[in-house]
Write a protein that holds these residues in place. Structure first.
Motif, PDB file in Angstrom:
ATOM      1  N   ILE A  82      31.917  27.980  42.490  1.00  0.00           N
ATOM      2  CA  ILE A  82      32.734  28.521  43.571  1.00  0.00           C
ATOM      3  C   ILE A  82      33.426  29.773  43.051  1.00  0.00           C
ATOM      4  O   ILE A  82      34.102  29.728  42.015  1.00  0.00           O
ATOM      5  CB  ILE A  82      33.805  27.510  44.032  1.00  0.00           C
ATOM      6  N   GLY A  83      33.240  30.877  43.733  1.00  0.00           N
ATOM      7  CA  GLY A  83      33.871  32.130  43.328  1.00  0.00           C
ATOM      8  C   GLY A  83      34.844  32.605  44.388  1.00  0.00           C
ATOM      9  O   GLY A  83      34.519  32.617  45.579  1.00  0.00           O
ATOM     10  N   ILE A  84      36.047  32.974  43.956  1.00  0.00           N
ATOM     11  CA  ILE A  84      37.049  33.520  44.868  1.00  0.00           C
ATOM     12  C   ILE A  84      37.264  34.985  44.515  1.00  0.00           C
ATOM     13  O   ILE A  84      37.643  35.313  43.393  1.00  0.00           O
ATOM     14  CB  ILE A  84      38.378  32.742  44.764  1.00  0.00           C
ATOM     15  N   LEU A  85      36.973  35.849  45.468  1.00  0.00           N
ATOM     16  CA  LEU A  85      37.126  37.288  45.259  1.00  0.00           C
ATOM     17  C   LEU A  85      38.602  37.673  45.312  1.00  0.00           C
ATOM     18  O   LEU A  85      39.318  37.289  46.236  1.00  0.00           O
ATOM     19  CB  LEU A  85      36.347  38.054  46.329  1.00  0.00           C
ATOM     20  N   LEU A  86      39.041  38.425  44.317  1.00  0.00           N
ATOM     21  CA  LEU A  86      40.401  38.958  44.320  1.00  0.00           C
ATOM     22  C   LEU A  86      40.356  40.476  44.270  1.00  0.00           C
ATOM     23  O   LEU A  86      39.507  41.051  43.588  1.00  0.00           O
ATOM     24  CB  LEU A  86      41.204  38.435  43.116  1.00  0.00           C
ATOM     25  N   TYR A  87      41.249  41.101  44.976  1.00  0.00           N
ATOM     26  CA  TYR A  87      41.383  42.553  44.944  1.00  0.00           C
ATOM     27  C   TYR A  87      42.858  42.872  45.139  1.00  0.00           C
ATOM     28  O   TYR A  87      43.614  42.077  45.723  1.00  0.00           O
ATOM     29  CB  TYR A  87      40.521  43.212  46.037  1.00  0.00           C
ATOM     30  N   ASP A  88      43.286  44.008  44.641  1.00  0.00           N
ATOM     31  CA  ASP A  88      44.691  44.377  44.780  1.00  0.00           C
ATOM     32  C   ASP A  88      45.099  44.333  46.257  1.00  0.00           C
ATOM     33  O   ASP A  88      44.409  44.889  47.116  1.00  0.00           O
ATOM     34  CB  ASP A  88      44.943  45.774  44.219  1.00  0.00           C
ATOM     35  N   ILE A 119      44.089  42.736  35.375  1.00  0.00           N
ATOM     36  CA  ILE A 119      45.175  42.239  36.214  1.00  0.00           C
ATOM     37  C   ILE A 119      44.956  42.651  37.663  1.00  0.00           C
ATOM     38  O   ILE A 119      44.803  43.834  37.965  1.00  0.00           O
ATOM     39  CB  ILE A 119      46.540  42.777  35.738  1.00  0.00           C
ATOM     40  N   ILE A 120      44.930  41.660  38.547  1.00  0.00           N
ATOM     41  CA  ILE A 120      44.856  41.901  39.983  1.00  0.00           C
ATOM     42  C   ILE A 120      46.217  41.520  40.569  1.00  0.00           C
ATOM     43  O   ILE A 120      46.758  40.446  40.267  1.00  0.00           O
ATOM     44  CB  ILE A 120      43.752  41.056  40.650  1.00  0.00           C
ATOM     45  N   THR A 121      46.771  42.380  41.399  1.00  0.00           N
ATOM     46  CA  THR A 121      48.104  42.157  41.955  1.00  0.00           C
ATOM     47  C   THR A 121      48.013  41.887  43.444  1.00  0.00           C
ATOM     48  O   THR A 121      47.476  42.693  44.206  1.00  0.00           O
ATOM     49  CB  THR A 121      49.010  43.382  41.713  1.00  0.00           C
ATOM     50  N   SER A 122      48.547  40.751  43.860  1.00  0.00           N
ATOM     51  CA  SER A 122      48.510  40.379  45.271  1.00  0.00           C
ATOM     52  C   SER A 122      49.543  41.170  46.058  1.00  0.00           C
ATOM     53  O   SER A 122      50.360  41.901  45.490  1.00  0.00           O
ATOM     54  CB  SER A 122      48.781  38.877  45.427  1.00  0.00           C
ATOM     55  N   SER A 123      49.530  40.993  47.375  1.00  0.00           N
ATOM     56  CA  SER A 123      50.478  41.712  48.230  1.00  0.00           C
ATOM     57  C   SER A 123      51.924  41.312  47.933  1.00  0.00           C
ATOM     58  O   SER A 123      52.845  42.085  48.159  1.00  0.00           O
ATOM     59  CB  SER A 123      50.169  41.439  49.708  1.00  0.00           C
ATOM     60  N   SER A 124      52.112  40.093  47.426  1.00  0.00           N
ATOM     61  CA  SER A 124      53.462  39.634  47.078  1.00  0.00           C
ATOM     62  C   SER A 124      53.776  39.849  45.598  1.00  0.00           C
ATOM     63  O   SER A 124      54.698  39.241  45.068  1.00  0.00           O
ATOM     64  CB  SER A 124      53.639  38.157  47.452  1.00  0.00           C
ATOM     65  N   LYS A 125      52.966  40.702  44.956  1.00  0.00           N
ATOM     66  CA  LYS A 125      53.193  41.130  43.569  1.00  0.00           C
ATOM     67  C   LYS A 125      52.945  40.030  42.539  1.00  0.00           C
ATOM     68  O   LYS A 125      53.457  40.101  41.413  1.00  0.00           O
ATOM     69  CB  LYS A 125      54.603  41.703  43.384  1.00  0.00           C
ATOM     70  N   VAL A 126      52.155  39.021  42.907  1.00  0.00           N
ATOM     71  CA  VAL A 126      51.731  38.018  41.934  1.00  0.00           C
ATOM     72  C   VAL A 126      50.570  38.605  41.144  1.00  0.00           C
ATOM     73  O   VAL A 126      49.576  39.060  41.730  1.00  0.00           O
ATOM     74  CB  VAL A 126      51.300  36.711  42.628  1.00  0.00           C
ATOM     75  N   LYS A 127      50.701  38.605  39.819  1.00  0.00           N
ATOM     76  CA  LYS A 127      49.676  39.202  38.957  1.00  0.00           C
ATOM     77  C   LYS A 127      48.793  38.102  38.376  1.00  0.00           C
ATOM     78  O   LYS A 127      49.286  37.109  37.845  1.00  0.00           O
ATOM     79  CB  LYS A 127      50.325  40.015  37.849  1.00  0.00           C
ATOM     80  N   THR A 128      47.494  38.288  38.474  1.00  0.00           N
ATOM     81  CA  THR A 128      46.526  37.309  37.987  1.00  0.00           C
ATOM     82  C   THR A 128      45.547  37.984  37.042  1.00  0.00           C
ATOM     83  O   THR A 128      44.988  39.040  37.363  1.00  0.00           O
ATOM     84  CB  THR A 128      45.743  36.676  39.156  1.00  0.00           C
ATOM     85  N   GLN A 129      45.366  37.386  35.870  1.00  0.00           N
ATOM     86  CA  GLN A 129      44.377  37.890  34.929  1.00  0.00           C
ATOM     87  C   GLN A 129      42.996  37.412  35.363  1.00  0.00           C
ATOM     88  O   GLN A 129      42.743  36.203  35.457  1.00  0.00           O
ATOM     89  CB  GLN A 129      44.673  37.389  33.512  1.00  0.00           C
ATOM     90  N   GLY A 147      41.963  37.473  52.690  1.00  0.00           N
ATOM     91  CA  GLY A 147      42.354  38.669  53.426  1.00  0.00           C
ATOM     92  C   GLY A 147      43.576  39.330  52.821  1.00  0.00           C
ATOM     93  O   GLY A 147      44.112  38.918  51.797  1.00  0.00           O
ATOM     94  N   GLY A 148      43.988  40.371  53.476  1.00  0.00           N
ATOM     95  CA  GLY A 148      45.166  41.132  53.097  1.00  0.00           C
ATOM     96  C   GLY A 148      45.464  42.054  54.270  1.00  0.00           C
ATOM     97  O   GLY A 148      45.212  41.703  55.420  1.00  0.00           O
ATOM     98  N   PHE A 149      45.909  43.264  53.968  1.00  0.00           N
ATOM     99  CA  PHE A 149      46.177  44.191  55.066  1.00  0.00           C
ATOM    100  C   PHE A 149      45.578  45.566  54.767  1.00  0.00           C
ATOM    101  O   PHE A 149      44.389  45.777  54.986  1.00  0.00           O
ATOM    102  CB  PHE A 149      47.679  44.262  55.338  1.00  0.00           C
TER     103      PHE A 149
END
Length: 300
Positions: A82-88, A119-129, A147-149
């Motif tokens: 299972i892969g979850i795509l992350l993007y800033d 490091i990927i940073t979410s909209s709420s500034k949570v940083k994930t390696q 999603g995001g905006f």
């Protein structure tokens, strides 16, 4: 207690997984034939032959194996990756909600995949390696696109990313989006002629733009494509996915472990049950946020 829960999860999954001829290289897996199974509801299954429920006394006298076989249901599919795509700029709960649910599909490998490594940073500034980029992953059984905006809209124009999604989709068993992640799926051309849902903001307009039929539901699926409405709906959809793949007993076990029993303090969360002034204000906020990007696209 946490260790005991995960031991039980492992045993349940081992019971529910059929032997596979797949070669596991740690990241990829090949498509397998879907297991044809008849779904048995709890009402018909976890009761005595006369249709009455088991008492605590009766359950206490059963062996562990007997109890395990009572909750066992043949799986529809064997899921290895299972892969979850992350993007800033992705919405944190869009990714972490499904991850919390799908993490119960042990020993399936779950990996976070970035548009880039690091490091990927979410909209709420949570940083994930993130240790894998889209350039590292060739195949997945389940792909989840949160999603995001602003950054999500930008991702709909990112041909390298869209090409990667199309490549993964060719062999995936399930391609899944949460919230405005459906915009990305739509931009990749994967929702044409499909029923789908997404975040309520311009939902029908956006999905129609991509050739999809908008369905005003918490989540929906059309074949292997599963889409959810905004943010928190990704949890519902992920539980639905587990229900579909591993059966109602396993999905119920997952929901119980998470104590997923939502009772919000007031009615709301969707334009259908929210004050029009509040909804209008939020629509205008979204409009203002997207306006510069829309103007930029228009001037190209």
């Amino acid at each position: 207690m946490k260790n005991s829960i995960y031991v039980l999860l492992m045993v349940l999954c081992m019971l529910s997984c059929k032997p596979s001829n797949q070669k596991d290289n740690g990241l990829t897996s090949k498509n397998e034939t879907t297991i044809d199974t008849t779904t048995i509801s709890i009402k018909d299954y976890n009761v005595k032959p006369d249709g009455t429920p088991y008492s605590n006394s009766e359950l206490n006298h059963m062996s562990h194996n007997e109890l395990m076989m009572m909750v066992y249901e043949p799986p529809r599919d064997t899921i290895q990756t299972i892969g979850i795509l992350l993007y800033d700029g992705y919405f944190t709960l869009d990714a972490m909600g499904p991850l919390s649910v799908l993490n119960h599909m042990s020993p399936t490998k779950k990996i976070m995949i970035g548009r880039k490594k690091g490091i990927i940073t979410s909209s709420s500034k949570v940083k994930t390696q993130v240790d894998y980029s889209i350039n590292d992953i060739e195949q997945l059984d389940i792909l989840v696109i949160p999603g995001g905006f602003i950054e999500t809209y930008q991702a709909t124009k990112d041909e390298e990313l869209l090409n990667w999604i199309r490549k993964i989709d060719k062999n995936s068993k399930y391609t899944v989006s949460v919230c405005t992640g459906a915009w990305i799926l739509g931009a990749a051309g994967l929702l044409k002629g499909k029923e789908a849902t997404t975040h309520w903001y311009k939902a029908e307009e956006k999905l129609t733009q991509y050739g999809a039929e908008y369905v005003n539901k918490r989540y929906t699926n059309d074949g292997k494509y599963w889409t959810s409405a905004g943010v928190s709906a990704g949890i519902d959809m992920s539980l639905g996915l587990i229900d579909h793949i591993l059966g109602r007993n396993y999905a119920s076990f997952t929901a119980l472990n998470l104590e997923y029993n939502p009772k919000p303090p007031f009615e709301g969360g969707h334009p259908d049950n929210t004050d029009r002034v509040v909804t209008y204000m939020m629509e205008k906020m979204y409009d203002i946020g997207l306006e510069p990007l829309l103007k930029e696209d228009k001037n190209k």
